[in-house]
Every structure is written in C-alpha cells, then in structure tokens.
Design an enzyme around this catalytic site. Structure first.
Site, PDB file in Angstrom:
ATOM      1  N   GLY A 230      21.285  27.224 -16.965  1.00  0.00           N
ATOM      2  CA  GLY A 230      22.322  26.421 -17.614  1.00  0.00           C
ATOM      3  C   GLY A 230      21.901  24.983 -17.835  1.00  0.00           C
ATOM      4  O   GLY A 230      22.116  24.414 -18.911  1.00  0.00           O
ATOM      5  N   ASP A 293      17.228  21.203  -8.785  1.00  0.00           N
ATOM      6  CA  ASP A 293      18.605  21.664  -8.571  1.00  0.00           C
ATOM      7  C   ASP A 293      18.528  22.659  -7.414  1.00  0.00           C
ATOM      8  O   ASP A 293      18.435  23.855  -7.612  1.00  0.00           O
ATOM      9  CB  ASP A 293      19.134  22.301  -9.854  1.00  0.00           C
ATOM     10  CG  ASP A 293      20.593  22.696  -9.754  1.00  0.00           C
ATOM     11  OD1 ASP A 293      21.272  22.198  -8.847  1.00  0.00           O
ATOM     12  OD2 ASP A 293      21.041  23.512 -10.575  1.00  0.00           O
ATOM     13  N   CYS A 346      25.088  21.920  -5.563  1.00  0.00           N
ATOM     14  CA  CYS A 346      26.509  22.178  -5.796  1.00  0.00           C
ATOM     15  C   CYS A 346      27.213  22.242  -4.443  1.00  0.00           C
ATOM     16  O   CYS A 346      27.983  23.154  -4.154  1.00  0.00           O
ATOM     17  CB  CYS A 346      26.741  23.447  -6.619  1.00  0.00           C
ATOM     18  SG  CYS A 346      25.899  24.919  -6.018  1.00  0.00           S
TER      19      CYS A 346
END
Length: 393
Positions: A230, A293, A346
């Site tokens: 993404g 990430d 996250c």
C-alpha cells in the site's frame, strides 16, 4: 426482529474459531462467504456484524451473560442488536431481561472489562501511555469507516469522486489529506471498483506515512518491509512514476500481490525484491530514501482487527521489538549518506516507536528531522507512528 438459524450458527462457529483456534477473523469471514455464495448482502452483513462485535466486546458480553461460552456471547450481542432470541438458540447464560438490566452496570466495571481487553494489555497500556491510555483504547473500540486513497497516476480526487458516484458510491474528502476519501459509515466498496486501479483501500493514518518520506522524481526509494505494498504504491504516485521504488518483503505471495496491484495502478516505476540474507549488503548505499514500515504489535489497528488483542501475547511483543531494533541496525546500510530514513509502525506503544528511534540516534549516525504520531483518539484514524531521520554523511 427474527434471525435465520443457519446464519446464527455460522456466525457462532466463526467466532468460536477465532477464540479457540486463534484464527484471523478477516480470513475466516472471507472463507465462509466464499463457501456460501448464496448468502445475500443482508445475510453477510448479519454474520459480519455479529462476529466482529462479539470479538470486539468479548469481555463486556461475558459480563452481561455471566458466561464465556461463544453461544452465550452471541446471544448477548443479538440482544444488543435488537433481535429476539429464538427458542432453538440454546445457551448457558443470563436471561434476556438480566442481560438488559446489566447493561447499566458496564460503566462501573474495571477498564479491562468495559473496554474488553486482556488484563495484561490494559496494564501495559497504563505503563506505556499513562492517562492517555483511557482515551486511546476507547477510540480503538470504535468501528472504522472505509478510507480510500486516490491513485493520482490514474485520476484526480475530483475525477475519482465522480467515477464512484457514477457507480452509486458516495465518497467524501478527508480534510488535511489531499488524496484521501471516506465512505459513509457501514458502507463498503464493491469488488469491481476495488480492482479498477483508480483507488486503493488505505486507512487515512496510513496515508500520512509515505508523504513523510518526501520522495522526489528520479530518486531510488526502498520500501524495506512492503508487504502487499500500500505504501509502495503511494510512493510511486507521489514521485509521479519517475525513478525507482523497490518493494521488498520476505513473503513472495505478498510481493506477487504487489505486482498485480502495481499493474492495475500503472505504477511502472515499482520493482519487487524478495528479501534474502545479503539484502543489506547487496543494496548498500543505493537508496536516496528508505522506508522501514516495521513489523509491530499492530495495536493501532484494533478498530479493524479486534481479534488481534486476543491473539497477541507479551512474548510476541518482545520478539517484534527485537526485530525492530535489528532492522534499524542493519537495513539502514541501504541508505546513502545524507539520505532520509522513515521508521514507521501501526502501533501506539512508545516502546515500539520513539524509544526505538532514540536508540538509533544514540548509536550515532542519524539525526531526527520530525516525527508524526497518529492518535486514534485525536484523529479517529488507525493508530500509527512515523519518524523521519537524516543519515549523517
């Protein structure tokens, strides 16, 4: 309201598999829907709402029925949804009247019960976030709307809004995020539109990460933990397909999915790379900008993945913290001197976020440019953290 027995039993079986076998809720629902193509939109909606809310509010529902049995938890949830409990639904728990009378007592229960989380996680939240934990965990128990990112390689935001409207989907702009749209509460995106390439489903908080990388046309960007990509696709759009984005991951299946998504999105600058043991050496000094990430607890995504809080264990948190530290120690070799690193998770836990960044800075070689914590309480988005750092030359 009345309910269909087969649908009720299917919902209870899915919830049971999540609790007892630690299955992933999204995967179990998708498999059930694929196996039962005759279920209509209303049927799927009933099952999905039942299972998601039973998993989200497991401890609250257990308090209401004084039972941990899945059949009883489902019964309590259906009472909350306004359904009549049929005679054929046998469960060992409080009566309907008792369930309704106990609703008023929820607010007086300990936070771990009223917010429906494991005791150890509640204790950790207090240690890491202090007084802010109350508001953050309450926000993470709210249902999340569907956010979209307009793929600017294929359409402008106005064009995407018009195209969605032509297909009977209402979408609104998200203030402060130039490529973001949000659907009305409870609405989902039909599959043909998801596969078109003009839009991607991506939480608004996630859409804040790639702009922090600040990719420029012509540069070489590495997304070192890309998954299905993404953020890699967002990077490709931000640099207008000029340059190279390397999407790297240890999972070939995820990279294959990224390749399919990149083709739909016309992201021709994107190239996938399966991570091997020598990756940091093979790409030493290659990247103008590097996005890590990182694998993390995922606690910022509890709105969408309420089952995660029941699967996660303290030992897993220790493992992901060790992985985060290892990535920051080793993968930063792929970045040129003077290059920009963005470390992201996250998670909302400082031990996975700023504390990892501070450890990297203390080791020498990097300076903090800015950080961007994304608070579910303050934004309504999923919880994220990102920090941009300069590799000293």
């Amino acid at each position: 309201m009345r309910m269909h027995r087969l649908l009720a039993e299917a919902a209870a079986e899915i919830a049971k598999s999540v609790f007892r076998e630690h299955r992933v809720l999204d995967h179990e629902l998708a498999a059930a829907f694929d196996a039962n193509p005759r279920w209509g939109k209303r049927d799927r909606s009933f099952i999905a709402e039942t299972v998601f809310e039973v998993v989200r509010w497991r401890r609250v529902l257990g308090f209401l029925v004084d039972s941990e049995e899945t059949t009883a938890l489902c019964a309590a949830q259906w009472v909350r949804m306004g359904y009549d409990l049929p005679d054929w639904w046998n469960y060992n728990g409080a009566s309907v009247d008792e369930i309704r009378s106990r609703e008023a007592e929820i607010a007086g229960q300990p936070r771990a019960i009223r917010e429906s989380i494991p005791d150890w996680l509640d204790e950790l939240g207090v240690v890491e976030l202090g007084d802010a934990w109350d508001a953050e965990i309450a926000a993470l128990n709210q249902r999340a709307p569907v956010y979209l990112r307009v793929n600017t390689l294929c359409a402008t935001r106005d064009q995407a809004i018009s195209w969605l409207a032509e297909n009977h989907v209402t979408a609104s702009e998200v203030p402060g995020l130039p490529d973001a749209l949000v659907l009305p509460a409870g609405k989902v995106l039909p599959k043909p539109l998801r596969l078109d390439g003009r839009i991607e489903i991506q939480d608004a908080g996630s859409q804040m990460i790639s702009p922090l990388v600040d990719p420029q046309p012509g540069e070489r960007i590495i997304d070192a933990c890309s998954g299905a990509g993404g953020k890699s696709l967002h990077l490709a759009a931000l640099m207008q397909n000029e340059g190279r984005v390397f999407g790297m991951d240890v999972d070939q299946k995820k990279l294959s999915e990224l390749e399919r998504r990149a083709k739909r999105a016309r992201a021709s600058c994107l190239k996938t790379k399966l991570i091997v043991e020598t990756m940091a050496e093979d790409f030493a000094g290659v990247a103008d900008r590097l996005l890590i990430d990182s694998p993390c607890s995922g606690l910022g995504t509890l709105k969408r993945q309420p089952d995660l809080k029941w699967r996660l264990k303290p030992a897993q948190l220790d493992r992901v913290r060790a992985i985060q530290q290892e990535l920051l120690e080793n993968y930063t070799a792929m970045l040129k001197p003077g290059g920009r690193l963005v470390y992201a998770t996250c998670s909302i836990l400082p031990s996975e976020n700023r504390q990892q960044v501070d450890r990297l800075i203390a080791s020498g070689g990097f300076s903090l440019i800015k950080e961007k914590p994304v608070s579910p309480h303050q934004t309504g988005f999923d919880g994220f953290y990102a920090a941009a750092l300069l590799k000293n030359g």
